[in-house]
Design a protein around this motif. Structure first.
Motif, PDB file in Angstrom:
ATOM      1  N   GLY A  71      -5.845   7.780   4.828  1.00 59.80           N
ATOM      2  CA  GLY A  71      -6.914   7.732   3.839  1.00 59.80           C
ATOM      3  C   GLY A  71      -6.711   6.622   2.830  1.00 59.80           C
ATOM      4  N   PRO A  72      -7.721   6.388   2.006  1.00 58.28           N
ATOM      5  CA  PRO A  72      -7.599   5.305   1.025  1.00 58.28           C
ATOM      6  C   PRO A  72      -6.448   5.585   0.061  1.00 58.28           C
ATOM      7  N   PRO A  73      -5.590   4.605  -0.155  1.00 63.59           N
ATOM      8  CA  PRO A  73      -4.426   4.815  -1.027  1.00 63.59           C
ATOM      9  C   PRO A  73      -4.807   4.744  -2.494  1.00 63.59           C
ATOM     10  N   TYR A  74      -3.975   5.374  -3.315  1.00 61.74           N
ATOM     11  CA  TYR A  74      -4.102   5.162  -4.751  1.00 61.74           C
ATOM     12  C   TYR A  74      -3.645   3.738  -5.035  1.00 61.74           C
ATOM     13  N   SER A  75      -4.245   3.150  -6.018  1.00 64.28           N
ATOM     14  CA  SER A  75      -3.834   1.805  -6.416  1.00 64.28           C
ATOM     15  C   SER A  75      -2.384   1.839  -6.907  1.00 64.28           C
ATOM     16  N   GLU A 102      -0.588   5.572   4.494  1.00 61.33           N
ATOM     17  CA  GLU A 102      -1.277   5.230   5.736  1.00 61.33           C
ATOM     18  C   GLU A 102      -2.338   6.305   5.917  1.00 61.33           C
ATOM     19  N   SER A 113       0.843  -1.196   0.000  1.00 64.53           N
ATOM     20  CA  SER A 113       0.000   0.000   0.000  1.00 64.53           C
ATOM     21  C   SER A 113       0.877   1.243   0.000  1.00 64.53           C
TER      22      SER A 113
END
Length: 126
Positions: free
Chosen positions: A22-26, A20, A17
């Motif tokens: 928020g939602p990570p970029y792919s 850490e 990932s």
């Protein structure tokens, strides 16, 4: 990257990932952005950030992500050990095999790109 599963499978670089919190970029999309930028001759993180926002081809390859230059740089630094000449060479071989190409023309404009050239660009970006 929309077509990366078919071409790349699941290489180790894509299993970590990015952020850490928020939602990570792919990581696949981030790698798509970096590779698309390399193919366009872009070596600046800020120019790469701008490319993600204005280039339709880049938007298609990356799934429409718009990371800022700091996130792109952090991704490159996190994965710099994996982004080697051998990685880009194996990626190029996988793409050539998947597309049944003989490698005589690796770009739409007939430019021939060395498989190890992207490593120098990634090093220059970080």
């Amino acid at each position: 990257m929309l077509c990366s599963d078919a071409i790349l499978g699941q290489p180790p670089i894509f299993s970590v990932s990015l952020l850490e919190g928020g939602p990570p970029y792919s990581p696949r999309n981030m790698m798509g952005l970096i590779l698309y930028g390399i193919m366009q001759g872009i070596t600046s993180l800020r120019t790469l950030e701008r490319l993600a926002r204005v280039d339709l081809g880049c938007m298609w390859v990356t799934g429409g992500i718009f990371p800022d230059h700091a996130i792109i740089g952090r991704f490159i630094n996190m994965h710099s050990e994996s982004m080697t000449g051998a990685f880009f060479e194996s990626l190029t071989r996988a793409v050539l095999k998947k597309t049944d190409s003989d490698g005589s023309c690796l770009a739409g404009d007939s430019a021939v790109v060395s498989p190890t050239e992207p490593e120098a660009v990634v090093q220059k970006m970080s």
